[in-house]
Design a protein around this motif. Structure first.
Motif, short mmCIF file in Angstrom:
data_model
loop_
_atom_site.label_atom_id
_atom_site.label_comp_id
_atom_site.label_asym_id
_atom_site.label_seq_id
_atom_site.Cartn_x
_atom_site.Cartn_y
_atom_site.Cartn_z
N VAL A 199 -23.94 -12.95 -43.19
CA VAL A 199 -23.02 -13.94 -42.60
C VAL A 199 -23.19 -13.97 -41.08
CG1 VAL A 199 -20.59 -14.55 -42.26
CG2 VAL A 199 -21.36 -13.72 -44.49
N SER A 226 -26.44 -15.61 -39.95
CA SER A 226 -26.48 -17.06 -40.16
C SER A 226 -25.57 -17.80 -39.18
CB SER A 226 -26.12 -17.41 -41.61
OG SER A 226 -24.78 -17.06 -41.87
N HIS A 227 -24.70 -17.07 -38.49
CA HIS A 227 -23.80 -17.65 -37.49
C HIS A 227 -23.78 -16.76 -36.24
CE1 HIS A 227 -22.34 -19.28 -41.33
NE2 HIS A 227 -22.06 -20.35 -40.63
N THR A 276 -21.67 -17.56 -33.15
CA THR A 276 -20.22 -17.47 -33.34
C THR A 276 -19.75 -16.03 -33.28
OG1 THR A 276 -20.26 -19.43 -34.75
CG2 THR A 276 -18.34 -17.99 -34.95
N GLU A 301 -29.45 -16.75 -29.28
CA GLU A 301 -29.91 -17.12 -30.63
C GLU A 301 -31.35 -16.64 -30.88
OE1 GLU A 301 -28.44 -18.73 -33.27
OE2 GLU A 301 -26.51 -18.96 -32.27
#
Length: 129
Positions: free
Chosen positions: A85, A88-89, A92, A99
């Motif tokens: 999770v 993939s984010h 956030t 990134e």
């Protein structure tokens, strides 16, 4: 292993993952976005420290080496699912990490999980002989 032991290991694994994720959310850029030497030293040391910590947990719980593979999986699964999770984010959950550093972070995680689970599997297989 008893169901209570399994649930405890899953819970401890979840706590370890939460603490590790919080640490990397705040300090991960110092490991991932630094000099190549510092990254590779951390890359080599982190799996060893993680494995030692997990072995201490298994010994604290008096888990027989014949059950280490299962026990270590129970410790690792919450983090593996959680990191899927997070990765993939990444922006956030870890806004301080660029990134572009997601691949380095993923490699760091894979190496750590591989060493920890590999040691547990080796210990379990040695008992099966």
């Amino acid at each position: 292993m008893k169901i209570q032991e399994c649930m405890l290991l899953l819970s401890v694994g979840l706590i370890i993952w939460i603490l590790g994720t919080i640490y990397f959310a705040y300090a991960g850029h110092r490991v991932l976005e630094t000099t190549p030497a510092r990254y590779w030293v951390s890359f080599a040391i982190s799996p060893i420290i993680s494995a030692a910590f997990c072995i201490l947990i298994l010994r604290w719980r008096h888990i027989a080496p014949s059950n280490w593979a299962v026990a270590m999986l129970l410790l690792a699964i919450p983090g593996m699912v959680g990191e899927a999770v997070v990765l993939s984010h990444l922006g956030t959950f870890m806004p301080r990490i660029q990134e572009a550093s997601g691949g380095r972070y993923g490699a760091f995680l894979f190496a750590t999980y591989a060493v920890v689970l590999g040691i547990a599997e080796f210990a379990t297989l040695r008992c099966a002989r």
